[in-house]
Scaffold this motif. Structure first.
Motif, PDB file in Angstrom:
ATOM      1  N   CYS A  31     -83.513   8.324 -46.567  1.00 38.60           N
ATOM      2  CA  CYS A  31     -82.847   7.439 -47.524  1.00 38.60           C
ATOM      3  C   CYS A  31     -83.611   7.425 -48.841  1.00 38.60           C
ATOM      4  O   CYS A  31     -84.751   7.896 -48.922  1.00 38.60           O
ATOM      5  CB  CYS A  31     -82.781   6.003 -46.985  1.00 38.60           C
ATOM      6  SG  CYS A  31     -81.313   5.642 -46.017  1.00 38.60           S
ATOM      7  N   GLN A  32     -82.975   6.853 -49.828  1.00 40.38           N
ATOM      8  CA  GLN A  32     -83.648   6.509 -51.077  1.00 40.38           C
ATOM      9  C   GLN A  32     -83.653   4.988 -51.181  1.00 40.38           C
ATOM     10  O   GLN A  32     -82.598   4.343 -51.041  1.00 40.38           O
ATOM     11  CB  GLN A  32     -82.906   7.105 -52.269  1.00 40.38           C
ATOM     12  CG  GLN A  32     -83.130   8.593 -52.460  1.00 40.38           C
ATOM     13  CD  GLN A  32     -84.448   8.863 -53.159  1.00 40.38           C
ATOM     14  OE1 GLN A  32     -84.634   8.558 -54.328  1.00 40.38           O
ATOM     15  NE2 GLN A  32     -85.371   9.458 -52.438  1.00 40.38           N
ATOM     16  N   PHE A  33     -84.823   4.432 -51.396  1.00 37.17           N
ATOM     17  CA  PHE A  33     -84.936   3.004 -51.660  1.00 37.17           C
ATOM     18  C   PHE A  33     -84.918   2.832 -53.170  1.00 37.17           C
ATOM     19  O   PHE A  33     -85.866   3.219 -53.858  1.00 37.17           O
ATOM     20  CB  PHE A  33     -86.211   2.442 -51.044  1.00 37.17           C
ATOM     21  CG  PHE A  33     -86.458   0.984 -51.367  1.00 37.17           C
ATOM     22  CD1 PHE A  33     -85.411   0.074 -51.413  1.00 37.17           C
ATOM     23  CD2 PHE A  33     -87.742   0.523 -51.632  1.00 37.17           C
ATOM     24  CE1 PHE A  33     -85.628  -1.264 -51.707  1.00 37.17           C
ATOM     25  CE2 PHE A  33     -87.981  -0.804 -51.918  1.00 37.17           C
ATOM     26  CZ  PHE A  33     -86.917  -1.705 -51.956  1.00 37.17           C
ATOM     27  N   VAL A  34     -83.823   2.294 -53.698  1.00 36.58           N
ATOM     28  CA  VAL A  34     -83.694   2.097 -55.139  1.00 36.58           C
ATOM     29  C   VAL A  34     -84.261   0.713 -55.445  1.00 36.58           C
ATOM     30  O   VAL A  34     -83.549  -0.294 -55.413  1.00 36.58           O
ATOM     31  CB  VAL A  34     -82.229   2.217 -55.589  1.00 36.58           C
ATOM     32  CG1 VAL A  34     -82.137   2.100 -57.112  1.00 36.58           C
ATOM     33  CG2 VAL A  34     -81.639   3.544 -55.125  1.00 36.58           C
ATOM     34  N   ASP A  35     -85.559   0.693 -55.721  1.00 33.77           N
ATOM     35  CA  ASP A  35     -86.223  -0.580 -56.005  1.00 33.77           C
ATOM     36  C   ASP A  35     -85.999  -0.932 -57.478  1.00 33.77           C
ATOM     37  O   ASP A  35     -85.674  -0.076 -58.305  1.00 33.77           O
ATOM     38  CB  ASP A  35     -87.718  -0.462 -55.702  1.00 33.77           C
ATOM     39  CG  ASP A  35     -88.338  -1.813 -55.392  1.00 33.77           C
ATOM     40  OD1 ASP A  35     -87.609  -2.824 -55.469  1.00 33.77           O
ATOM     41  OD2 ASP A  35     -89.535  -1.854 -55.079  1.00 33.77           O
TER      42      ASP A  35
END
Length: 431
Positions: A31-35
């Protein structure tokens, strides 16, 4: 590959191994964690910036060994809501994205098992790479010690590299029709489904249409009152988690962005569904597939595209030799004239492209093709005719020969008729 992990060969290797598997069979998804973080600009206003961080989504229980301990891991423990059951296809068809979720100041305990007053929320969105579905799952995280040491300057839980965030999926909102192309006067259902981890949830469902800056409410339902407004959604189906909207007959006013929203306090989930009207053109020529002309004669050849929507259409005439051994690319005719777009009562359009054909003997044996391209067509439509050119003198000779034969046959018939009359007269004459 969909997810990019700079230099993380073990992650890429693991993804390659499971890419052909069903999502239901794998314990981990990249996944990509879009912080997000906040900065103050030169004018003193706060701006939101986004930081894309490598992460993984692991399905299991507390205490399970991490598949990748060198990444941020969102551990999704078992619950009545499982996002994987709604996924179609393999891992290699997914885009996975995790974001923080704000309840916009609403502070209340989630009614599900194990929820606490200070829970933190995330959303996980799974998208199909070819737009077949979009699934948003709300993940609830209960910090072990609810104190200020865990919060950043924006009063949010801090997520560091290699952290493990244990979560529980409590609600999912999805659509299997995130983008729809449909013709006029068609029945169309816009899919919207949801699931919640507890019964008797206080639920509000709404459908709105956004078109040219205007937003119109199409349907609403509240489980608190049991009342609904509008049409298109089955209230009975809502009890099964199906909030799909049925459009009885599509028209131009049906085009726009449909917004399906599901609100279970304090969570609000929605999906935008784009609906576009698409009608492919019907193409016809004013000549048959074989056209014969005499040298020096003129013929207007017209190609008409009718009944298409939206407006943009591209028509061109091509000329190509059918002589064996000729490998030249078709020539695009330059001397082509176009009519104006004609707008019909049903909302569709028409356009004509024509040219004046005055051939020479060298044009004989060529094929002329009208090629029509439109956004509603996967491949262009092609309509063609083959040209045959003959000399005028030879044609006149044929006309003269045929006329002579016809005249001679007429004279012969006349003579035979007179001869028959004379013979009949002689038979009746007394001796």
């Amino acid at each position: 590959m969909i997810w990019i992990f700079g230099g993380l060969l073990p992650v890429l290797f693991f993804t390659a191994v499971v890419s052909s598997q069903s999502v239901h069979e794998v314990p981990w998804l990249p996944c990509q964690f879009v912080d997000e973080y906040f900065v103050t600009n030169e004018e003193g206003h706060k701006e939101t910036k986004y930081h894309h961080r490598d992460a993984g989504l692991q399905f299991g229980q507390l205490g399970d060994s991490l598949v990748h301990s060198d990444l941020i891991t969102f551990l999704v423990t078992a619950s009545k809501v499982d996002m994987r059951r709604y996924v179609k296809g393999g891992v290699d068809t997914l885009q996975c994205e995790v974001r923080r979720h704000s309840t916009e100041g609403i502070q209340m305990r989630w009614p599900g098992l194990g929820a606490q007053e200070h829970d933190v929320w995330f959303t996980c969105t799974l998208r199909h790479t070819e737009g077949l579905f979009v699934i948003t799952t709300f993940l609830r995280h209960s910090p072990s010690v609810p104190n200020d040491m865990q919060l950043d300057s924006e009063q949010r839980i801090s997520v560091e590299d290699k952290d493990t965030i244990s979560t529980t999926a409590v609600m999912v909102v999805l659509s299997n029709t995130p983008s729809v192309d449909v013709g006029l006067m068609k029945e169309q259902t816009l899919n919207c489904e949801y699931a919640v981890d507890h019964k008797s949830a206080h639920l509000t469902v709404e459908w709105r249409l956004q078109r040219r800056g205007d937003r119109t409410k199409l349907f609403s339902y509240s489980s608190r009152t049991g009342k609904s407004e509008g049409t298109g959604v089955s209230v009975k189906a809502l009890s099964r988690g199906d909030a799909s909207l049925k459009i009885p007959l599509t028209k131009h006013a049906s085009e726009g962005t449909y917004i399906c929203s599901v609100y279970v306090p304090p969570l609000y989930g929605s999906h935008d569904i784009s609906l576009q009207i698409m009608e492919p053109p019907r193409v016809s020529l004013t000549v048959s597939s074989e056209l014969s002309l005499v040298v020096g004669a003129e013929q207007k050849v017209l190609c008409e595209a009718t009944g298409y929507y939206p407006l943009d259409v591209h028509i061109e005439w091509l000329k190509e030799s059918l002589t064996p051994g000729t490998s030249r690319m078709p020539e695009v005719l330059k001397v082509v004239m176009f009519s104006s777009h004609r707008h019909h009562m049903d909302g569709t359009y028409s356009l004509s492209a024509f040219f004046l054909l005055k051939p020479t003997l060298q044009d004989s044996g060529y094929r002329y093709t009208c090629r029509v391209s439109h956004v509603a067509l996967r491949v262009p439509i092609r309509k063609s005719f083959t040209l045959s050119v003959t000399e005028e003198s030879s044609v006149l000779w044929y006309v003269f020969a045929v006329g002579f034969i016809v005249a001679m046959i007429g004279i012969l018939c006349l003579l035979l008729s007179k001869l028959h009359t004379v013979r009949e007269a002689n038979k009746r004459k007394p001796y």
